[in-house]
Structure formats: C-alpha cells, structure tokens
Design a protein around this motif. Structure first.
Motif, short mmCIF file in Angstrom:
data_model
loop_
_atom_site.label_atom_id
_atom_site.label_comp_id
_atom_site.label_asym_id
_atom_site.label_seq_id
_atom_site.Cartn_x
_atom_site.Cartn_y
_atom_site.Cartn_z
N ARG A 27 88.00 140.97 41.23
CA ARG A 27 88.15 139.54 40.94
C ARG A 27 87.69 138.73 42.13
NH1 ARG A 27 93.95 138.38 38.92
NH2 ARG A 27 93.03 136.33 38.71
N GLN A 28 87.09 137.57 41.83
CA GLN A 28 86.61 136.70 42.89
C GLN A 28 87.28 135.34 42.83
OE1 GLN A 28 82.29 136.63 42.87
NE2 GLN A 28 82.36 138.12 44.53
N PHE A 29 87.49 134.79 44.01
CA PHE A 29 88.12 133.49 44.18
C PHE A 29 87.32 132.71 45.22
CE2 PHE A 29 91.20 136.57 42.92
CZ PHE A 29 91.96 135.93 41.96
N VAL A 30 87.49 131.40 45.20
CA VAL A 30 86.88 130.55 46.22
C VAL A 30 88.00 129.98 47.08
CG1 VAL A 30 85.52 128.47 46.64
CG2 VAL A 30 84.93 129.96 44.74
N ILE A 31 87.81 130.02 48.38
CA ILE A 31 88.77 129.47 49.33
C ILE A 31 88.23 128.13 49.81
CG2 ILE A 31 89.99 129.84 51.51
CD1 ILE A 31 90.58 131.99 49.41
N LEU A 32 89.07 127.10 49.67
CA LEU A 32 88.70 125.74 50.06
C LEU A 32 89.84 125.12 50.86
CD1 LEU A 32 87.47 124.61 46.55
CD2 LEU A 32 85.99 125.11 48.50
N SER A 33 89.54 124.05 51.56
CA SER A 33 90.57 123.29 52.26
C SER A 33 91.39 122.51 51.24
CB SER A 33 89.92 122.32 53.25
OG SER A 33 90.88 121.45 53.80
N THR B 288 87.08 138.31 47.52
CA THR B 288 87.02 139.35 46.48
C THR B 288 88.19 140.29 46.68
OG1 THR B 288 84.60 139.22 46.47
CG2 THR B 288 85.60 141.19 45.47
N ILE B 289 88.91 140.54 45.60
CA ILE B 289 90.02 141.49 45.64
C ILE B 289 89.48 142.87 45.34
CG2 ILE B 289 92.17 142.22 44.55
CD1 ILE B 289 92.78 139.31 44.05
N SER B 290 89.69 143.79 46.26
CA SER B 290 89.24 145.17 46.06
C SER B 290 90.39 146.10 45.70
CB SER B 290 88.49 145.68 47.30
OG SER B 290 89.30 145.55 48.44
N ARG C 243 99.30 130.43 52.75
CA ARG C 243 100.44 129.70 53.33
C ARG C 243 100.19 129.42 54.82
NH1 ARG C 243 103.98 132.77 51.39
NH2 ARG C 243 103.97 134.30 53.06
N GLU C 244 99.74 130.43 55.54
CA GLU C 244 99.56 130.31 56.99
C GLU C 244 98.46 129.31 57.35
OE1 GLU C 244 98.39 133.37 60.53
OE2 GLU C 244 99.90 134.02 59.08
N PHE C 245 97.36 129.31 56.59
CA PHE C 245 96.22 128.47 56.93
C PHE C 245 96.18 127.18 56.11
CE2 PHE C 245 95.00 132.76 58.11
CZ PHE C 245 94.58 132.57 59.41
N GLY C 246 96.99 127.07 55.06
CA GLY C 246 96.98 125.88 54.22
C GLY C 246 95.73 125.75 53.38
N TRP C 247 95.17 126.89 52.96
CA TRP C 247 93.96 126.88 52.17
C TRP C 247 94.28 126.90 50.68
CZ3 TRP C 247 91.44 131.37 55.32
CH2 TRP C 247 91.02 130.88 56.57
N LYS C 248 93.35 126.41 49.89
CA LYS C 248 93.45 126.40 48.44
C LYS C 248 92.67 127.62 47.93
CE LYS C 248 91.54 122.75 46.76
NZ LYS C 248 91.15 121.48 46.13
N ILE C 249 93.24 128.34 46.97
CA ILE C 249 92.60 129.52 46.38
C ILE C 249 92.34 129.22 44.91
CG2 ILE C 249 92.84 131.98 45.87
CD1 ILE C 249 94.82 132.09 48.24
N LEU C 250 91.06 129.19 44.53
CA LEU C 250 90.68 128.88 43.16
C LEU C 250 90.11 130.11 42.47
CD1 LEU C 250 88.86 125.45 43.60
CD2 LEU C 250 91.15 125.86 42.72
#
Length: 102
Positions: A4-10, A69-71, A85-92
């Motif tokens: 599965r793939q995700f996008v990491i954004l601020s 990408t989740i492996s 949580r630690e970095f305050g990033w959004k995971i889409l």
C-alpha cells in the motif's frame, strides 16, 4: 501481500499556492533516523524502516512531500502512527483519499 502507498504531507496550510515543507532534507533524514529509518547508501532517496519505505523526491530541499510504502502490515502501523505524531505530518491514502490521524 500487496504494498500500500500513502503520501506524507505537512499539516500546515498551503501558502501562495505552494505546499509547506515537511522540513529540510537533512532534518527529515535525521529525524527518521531516530525511528530506525534511513537510506541504504548515504544521500539515497529511499529510506527503509521497520515494515515501511519512504521515497524522497530527488534533488528536493526542503522536502514538501514523500511517498510511503508499507512492506509489512504487521509492524508498519506502529511506526507510521509514531512518525505522524512525532513529526506532525499528514498521511493520505492514495487510493481512498482518507487521512490517517495520529
């Protein structure tokens, strides 16, 4: 097992039509190193961690988005929630558009 793939954004709002940065390339790489995640070779664009991989955009500094990408589902979600949580990033989720909250 599908990957599965995700996008990491601020989580910060966009300004002047530009995505806000996640951080400088060195700060992102150093921060993820504390989560046992890093490149196989120094300066590499792929960072590997427990059950996950981050693809950094080549030659981008500061980093404005990354592909996750989740492996290995069994161990990745613990790390993903910790990192968000630690970095305050959004995971889409790229398939559903759903945002995961930490």
């Amino acid at each position: 097992m599908s990957r599965r793939q995700f996008v990491i954004l601020s989580r910060e709002p966009a300004r002047d039509g530009e995505m806000p940065p996640l951080g400088s390339r060195s700060d992102v790489t150093a921060g993820l190193a504390h989560c046992n995640t890093g490149p196989e070779i120094a300066g590499g664009d792929m960072l590997y961690g427990p059950g996950l991989e981050f693809q950094l955009p080549p030659n981008q500094d500061p980093i404005r988005q990354m592909v996750l990408t989740i492996s290995d589902d069994d161990i990745a979600w613990i790390m993903i929630m910790r990192i968000a949580r630690e970095f305050g990033w959004k995971i889409l989720d790229t398939e559903s558009g759903r945002e995961f909250q930490a």
